[in-house]
Design a protein around this motif. Sequence first.
Motif, mmCIF file in Angstrom:
data_model
loop_
_atom_site.group_PDB
_atom_site.id
_atom_site.type_symbol
_atom_site.label_atom_id
_atom_site.label_comp_id
_atom_site.label_asym_id
_atom_site.label_seq_id
_atom_site.Cartn_x
_atom_site.Cartn_y
_atom_site.Cartn_z
ATOM 1 N N VAL A 47 0.914 -1.022 -0.137
ATOM 2 C CA VAL A 47 0.046 0.108 -0.019
ATOM 3 C C VAL A 47 0.913 1.266 -0.114
ATOM 4 O O VAL A 47 1.951 1.055 0.719
ATOM 5 N N PRO A 48 0.398 2.353 -0.714
ATOM 6 C CA PRO A 48 1.418 3.482 -0.824
ATOM 7 C C PRO A 48 1.656 4.383 0.685
ATOM 8 O O PRO A 48 2.753 4.677 0.965
ATOM 9 N N ASP A 49 0.561 3.949 1.687
ATOM 10 C CA ASP A 49 0.819 4.554 2.864
ATOM 11 C C ASP A 49 -0.317 4.021 3.695
ATOM 12 O O ASP A 49 -1.217 3.530 3.336
ATOM 13 N N VAL A 50 -0.095 4.214 5.133
ATOM 14 C CA VAL A 50 -1.082 3.869 6.121
ATOM 15 C C VAL A 50 -1.212 5.169 7.052
ATOM 16 O O VAL A 50 -0.283 5.624 7.579
ATOM 17 N N LEU A 51 -2.719 5.630 7.247
ATOM 18 C CA LEU A 51 -2.905 6.595 8.258
ATOM 19 C C LEU A 51 -3.150 5.842 9.460
ATOM 20 O O LEU A 51 -3.987 5.259 9.876
ATOM 21 N N LEU A 52 -2.272 6.453 10.583
ATOM 22 C CA LEU A 52 -2.411 5.718 11.760
ATOM 23 C C LEU A 52 -3.274 6.642 12.781
ATOM 24 O O LEU A 52 -3.063 7.994 12.907
ATOM 25 N N VAL A 53 -4.466 6.239 13.236
ATOM 26 C CA VAL A 53 -5.088 7.087 14.458
ATOM 27 C C VAL A 53 -5.224 6.543 15.607
ATOM 28 O O VAL A 53 -5.992 5.674 16.139
ATOM 29 N N PRO A 54 -4.305 7.190 16.648
ATOM 30 C CA PRO A 54 -4.531 6.895 18.154
ATOM 31 C C PRO A 54 -5.905 7.196 18.585
ATOM 32 O O PRO A 54 -6.374 8.090 18.391
ATOM 33 N N VAL A 55 -6.188 6.138 19.586
ATOM 34 C CA VAL A 55 -7.497 6.350 20.219
ATOM 35 C C VAL A 55 -7.554 6.044 21.649
ATOM 36 O O VAL A 55 -6.731 5.257 22.062
ATOM 37 N N GLY A 56 -8.120 6.756 22.232
ATOM 38 C CA GLY A 56 -8.251 7.091 23.807
ATOM 39 C C GLY A 56 -9.744 6.593 24.127
ATOM 40 O O GLY A 56 -10.816 7.130 23.681
ATOM 41 N N ILE A 57 -9.863 6.041 25.296
ATOM 42 C CA ILE A 57 -11.238 5.716 25.899
ATOM 43 C C ILE A 57 -11.127 6.202 27.297
ATOM 44 O O ILE A 57 -10.058 5.654 28.000
ATOM 45 N N GLY A 58 -11.934 7.118 27.943
ATOM 46 C CA GLY A 58 -12.223 7.422 29.199
ATOM 47 C C GLY A 58 -13.279 7.259 29.930
ATOM 48 O O GLY A 58 -14.508 7.316 29.547
ATOM 49 N N TYR A 59 -13.146 6.320 31.040
ATOM 50 C CA TYR A 59 -14.261 5.940 31.704
ATOM 51 C C TYR A 59 -14.433 6.502 32.995
ATOM 52 O O TYR A 59 -13.243 6.913 33.572
#
Length: 799
Positions: free
Chosen positions: A294-306
């Motif tokens: 693949v030409p590139d991958v976009l990484l998206v950090p995710v956070g969950i606050g409980y």
Amino acid sequence: MRTWLCVGGQRVEVVLPFLGRCHPDSGRCCQTCTPMSWDGFYSERFPSLGFRDISRVTEKDTRFRGWLARRVCGLLAVCSWRIPADTPGDLPARLCHSRRVQDAAAARGPALGGGWKEKILELLGDIQAPLSLLMLRICHWALLKLLSRLFLSVQLHRGQLETVLRAASTPRVPLVFLSAHKSQLDGPLLSFVLFSQGLGVPRVTVGAQGCSPRLRSLLRRLGGVFLPAGMEQTQSEPEDALPGAVLAAYVEEVLRSRQPLLIFLEEPAVPLHLSASARRWLAPVQGAVRAGAVPDVLLVPVGIGYDVVPGGSQPEAARGAQPLSIGACLWAALRALRRNLGCVRVDFAQPFSLQEFLAKSPGRCAGKPEELLLLPSILGTWPGHLDAGNTGLGAPGSTKATSLEAPEEELVTNLGLHSLSGEGWQGPSSAGPCRVTPWLCCSLPSIPLPPPSFPDSVSCSAVMSVGITSALLLHKYREGVFLSRLMQDFAWLLEEILLRQRDVGFSGQLRALVQHSLILLRARLHLYHLSPLGDVLVVPEASARTWMELGHHSAAILPVFASEAVGACAIRALLAEVMPFLEPTTQASSIIFSQDELHCKTLELLQLLPPNVLGLRPCQPLGCWSEDIVDKLVLCGLLEPEEPEGEHWVCDTAPRAFSRRQAQPTMDFSDSDSEDEGPLRRCFKLGEPQGSPRLLLFLCRLLSPVLGTYAGAVAFLGQTRWPQPEAAYVEELLQFLAKEGSELPNRSLALSSLQTFKEMGVLEEVGAPPGPLLHLAQPFHSSANRERLEAFIQQFIQP
């Protein structure tokens, strides 16, 4: 905090999730490693974009109207969600034609014979199964009903969602979501969020938690993916390369089909540590970009606050003891329905390019020079302490152990640590996410703040009200506190969090927020209404279980104040060194510290603690962090600049031999142009910030559980047998800490101490036929050296 005058004359204090009229603008990607992504997929203005509760579905979320649509709106909404992509139908044929898979199968030779294709299909069946659309919609409808009853609200920022949708529209570039892992509910919750918001059904990686065969089969049909059988049982690279080749080829096909992939970077029972399964999933993603699949991958950090993490208060020994089954999951859901779990907040950080990260990442670390090693300074092998100026070569966590890793493995580790240390990013918003009082909703214009130079976060999660209250009760008021005082400190700590560019997941009246958090913590608190004073006394239950739960709820506070906490512990160590030589009447505020002293102590503590505990990114050298920590102490008012009266200071413990050598030029702030004057020496004295009483003690106690575990681990070195496997060492250490300490041990901190001891050279890992064994290094066979190491750690601990 604002004060409003109601019609009846009552003054009402209101907390808004803003700093004045500015909303925290955090969660930007690393400007050092991904400078081009810094301005990508980010809008300075998010007009009229606030928060939405995705667990509350109405007829407006469907294309139908009327009384019947209002009653079955949840089912209609789930049926209307589209699935934009799925794995190709000829996936098995593509895997069989993969050159990497064919080479791995040929390497096994006669062991497979003519059945190598059957073996590949068997491994693919272990990894995934085709999606069942009917089962997907039924389960997500049931999950919608469950979430609406478990939580008061499930908040999602519209600006963040708009940014992720914009990134998802990039041609031929897939999205990979990287998330911290706090609960077993995280996977279904994030899958529901992505599916309901038009991002497709993600392929969710399932970690080391054991699952029954029926549950594994169900999860595969719902989008769950597992490691092949040959890669689950061992953390090291398996001798058979075929499972790894099939996994890599499968990840390439998932990325080519632009299915979202969700990777959990840690295990719920061991937070702050990049898990072995996460490394195995990140490696093929990185390999797909390097190989050009693949030409590139976009990484998206995710956070969950409980507010309250589902199942988070259970003992660590109880988690993972039995494989999960469908019946166990249903029973856990029924038990959770009986509790008040408060609110939950999902945050998306700024997407960044993996291609750019790989191109900008620093090369292989060559290890630290001998004069920067911490252990010789502790044991007195070499005179002197660490030099504050000569730290450019060492990044946090870059030690002898990591220098031996392959470059690819090191890049995978750095990628995971970057994602874990990314801040939760919020665009300007017009309303708070979680209102405890529904009548309050103030729309304020947004003024963007400049992004912080050094983000201090372990995961991109908003700070919840329960976390703030728990931190105050645990680190400031263990003996009890009046409700009025607790409210004042709640407002103070909230303001300090917002000043540090971190977002919070609540808004509403101050009294209602504190009462909301006390209700959620009521099982571990005693409340006494004092009629003569008109106040309420809040007293935590004095038990190890209480301190463990409060520490679990307040875990999000340490990354916010990690820099100041390290600096406060360094000041505490300097005070401990000099106070025995001063008069008993000497005030701590009259002692003057030099900048070199503060840098030396700060560097020693930074060398001791792994970066993942403090939320430090591995791309920044220790010298930068040390200077930044001293600057933050000045900004928060704990240190005040002081002009020296003479050549030496009252507290001057830095060795003179190293003071002549300057590894980097010192800035001269004087107005004189004379070249005969030496460099200006900065010095400071302790200050008391206005409105922040006992701030130094509070910051020191934030790190006390971490340092206390390290000190207990040193005492354990002389109580166990050597050599022994790593797993046995960790279990015996936890039993020792539970027996000797007043609080329940933390497995994550125990593993951090093990990591530090191996990197420092206290423990040595030697290969053996049954497996690697831990040996105690020769210098620490002596009890005197163990006492020196324990005394070094104890100097930073505030009782």
